[in-house]
Design a protein around this motif. Structure first.
Motif, short mmCIF file in Angstrom:
data_model
loop_
_atom_site.label_atom_id
_atom_site.label_comp_id
_atom_site.label_asym_id
_atom_site.label_seq_id
_atom_site.Cartn_x
_atom_site.Cartn_y
_atom_site.Cartn_z
N ALA A 277 -12.31 94.42 51.32
CA ALA A 277 -12.63 93.00 51.09
C ALA A 277 -14.07 92.67 51.47
CB ALA A 277 -11.68 92.12 51.88
N GLY A 278 -14.81 93.66 51.97
CA GLY A 278 -16.22 93.45 52.26
C GLY A 278 -16.57 93.27 53.71
N TYR A 279 -15.60 93.41 54.60
CA TYR A 279 -15.90 93.21 56.02
C TYR A 279 -16.69 94.39 56.57
CZ TYR A 279 -15.28 92.15 60.96
OH TYR A 279 -15.51 91.84 62.30
N ARG A 280 -17.80 94.09 57.21
CA ARG A 280 -18.64 95.12 57.81
C ARG A 280 -18.97 94.79 59.27
NH1 ARG A 280 -16.86 96.82 53.91
NH2 ARG A 280 -17.89 97.83 52.13
N GLY A 281 -18.23 93.88 59.84
CA GLY A 281 -18.49 93.46 61.21
C GLY A 281 -17.82 94.35 62.23
N PRO A 282 -17.90 93.97 63.50
CA PRO A 282 -17.28 94.76 64.56
C PRO A 282 -15.76 94.72 64.49
CG PRO A 282 -18.14 92.69 65.43
CD PRO A 282 -18.62 92.79 64.02
N ILE A 283 -15.15 95.77 64.99
CA ILE A 283 -13.69 95.83 65.09
C ILE A 283 -13.33 95.80 66.56
CG2 ILE A 283 -11.62 97.16 64.56
CD1 ILE A 283 -13.17 98.47 62.28
N GLU A 284 -12.57 94.80 66.94
CA GLU A 284 -12.18 94.62 68.34
C GLU A 284 -10.76 95.13 68.55
OE1 GLU A 284 -14.69 90.53 69.24
OE2 GLU A 284 -12.53 90.42 68.92
N VAL A 285 -10.48 95.61 69.75
CA VAL A 285 -9.11 95.88 70.18
C VAL A 285 -8.78 94.85 71.25
CG1 VAL A 285 -7.53 97.53 71.23
CG2 VAL A 285 -9.34 98.35 69.70
N GLU A 286 -7.72 94.09 71.01
CA GLU A 286 -7.35 93.02 71.95
C GLU A 286 -5.89 93.20 72.37
OE1 GLU A 286 -8.44 88.46 71.93
OE2 GLU A 286 -6.63 88.80 70.77
N LEU A 287 -5.69 93.68 73.58
CA LEU A 287 -4.35 93.96 74.09
C LEU A 287 -4.01 93.02 75.24
CD1 LEU A 287 -4.57 97.87 74.25
CD2 LEU A 287 -3.90 96.44 72.32
N PHE A 288 -2.85 92.41 75.15
CA PHE A 288 -2.28 91.65 76.27
C PHE A 288 -1.05 92.42 76.71
CE2 PHE A 288 -3.87 87.11 75.72
CZ PHE A 288 -4.90 87.45 74.87
N ASN A 289 -1.11 93.05 77.87
CA ASN A 289 -0.01 93.92 78.26
C ASN A 289 -0.03 94.09 79.77
OD1 ASN A 289 1.40 96.54 78.86
ND2 ASN A 289 1.72 96.50 76.64
N ASP A 290 0.99 93.56 80.42
CA ASP A 290 1.04 93.60 81.89
C ASP A 290 1.08 95.03 82.41
OD1 ASP A 290 0.99 90.82 82.37
OD2 ASP A 290 3.13 90.67 81.88
N GLY A 291 1.77 95.91 81.69
CA GLY A 291 1.83 97.30 82.13
C GLY A 291 0.47 97.97 82.08
N LEU A 292 -0.29 97.73 81.01
CA LEU A 292 -1.63 98.29 80.91
C LEU A 292 -2.57 97.68 81.95
CD1 LEU A 292 -2.05 98.39 77.01
CD2 LEU A 292 -1.45 100.27 78.54
N TRP A 293 -2.42 96.40 82.19
CA TRP A 293 -3.28 95.73 83.18
C TRP A 293 -3.02 96.21 84.60
CZ3 TRP A 293 -2.18 90.25 80.84
CH2 TRP A 293 -3.01 90.06 79.71
#
Length: 265
Positions: A229-245
């Motif tokens: 679709a033409g996206y060339r911007g940054p790719i973020e990873v956004e995790l909300f996870n108590d176990g990971l935190w």
């Protein structure tokens, strides 16, 4: 937010060590550190601020609450401009207490965008409406699909309002691929985020985002959709996870970078 347990200075240092070139910031830790100080910290480290999260919560009926929300979003725009990012992600807001009027809530979002869009554009900031999974419609976001988000965004110039595509929230929607193409055609793909869907969801459901590769979502397929679709911007990873935190933040950041390469590249 993926490594919520790290302070800003630790986060910036860890990104430098791992070669992560940019970071999406959240307002609360930035405000606690100081907006100007945070901007300098990130800039001096050579990192880009990819997005600021979050503005929004624009569905209030009470006039005083509405004014307060508009003022807070103007402040968020100013913070984004200071941090050097051109994108403020919006979580639009849920149903006001006692209301069952989804359409009315969405119209109040549009009314707010009419005020905020020009203000943001004057400061070089775009507003990115993020649709959230329908399980959040009552309390967090009445915009549940990319189609709904684009219907709102397209009332305004693309340089003012677009959308944020988050795999966690849209992976289930058969119409989402066509809406991503629509967003690309109109220049409204402003942000792209990854998180996996794992079950069972935790109590409260908010902090149930899975690490990349642990769940049901084909990350490469969604990346291909936005890039086609033409996206060339940054790719973020956004995790909300108590176990990971609960674990070591630097180790989590390293694992997330490895998972990105394995599952999204």
């Amino acid at each position: 937010m993926t490594v919520k347990q790290l302070g800003l200075e630790e986060l910036v240092a860890a990104c430098g060590e791992l070669g992560v070139p940019g970071v999406g910031l959240w307002r609360e830790p930035v405000q606690a550190y100081g907006v100007e100080a945070a901007a300098k910290l990130v800039r001096d480290a050579g990192l880009a601020v990819t997005t600021l999260c979050r503005g929004g919560f624009l569905t209030a009926i009470d006039p005083h609450a509405r004014v307060k929300a508009i003022d807070d979003n103007r402040a968020a725009v100013d913070e984004a401009a200071t941090l050097g990012t051109d994108t403020l992600v919006l979580v639009s807001g849920g149903l006001p207490e006692g209301s069952k009027d989804l359409h009315g809530a969405r119209e109040r979002i549009a009314d707010a965008l009419a005020e905020l869009g020009p203000y943001a554009a004057e400061r070089g900031v775009r507003l990115a409406i993020e649709p959230l999974h329908p399980m959040f419609a009552s309390d967090r976001c009445v915009v549940s699909t990319l189609e709904q988000a684009l219907d709102l965004a397209e009332r305004f110039p693309a340089e003012q309002v677009g959308v944020c595509v988050d795999t966690y929230h849209v992976w289930w929607d058969d119409h989402a691929p066509a809406q991503i193409a629509r967003a690309g055609e109109t220049g409204r793909l402003h942000a792209f985020q990854l998180a996996d869907w794992t079950t069972p969801l935790p109590e409260g459901v908010l902090n149930g985002r899975g690490q990349l590769g642990d769940g049901s979502i084909d990350m490469r397929a969604w990346r291909a959709l936005v890039e086609t679709a033409g996206y060339r911007g940054p790719i973020e990873v956004e995790l909300f996870n108590d176990g990971l935190w609960a674990g070591d933040g630097r180790a989590l950041l390293a694992e997330t970078a490895e998972r990105f390469v394995t599952h999204a590249c």
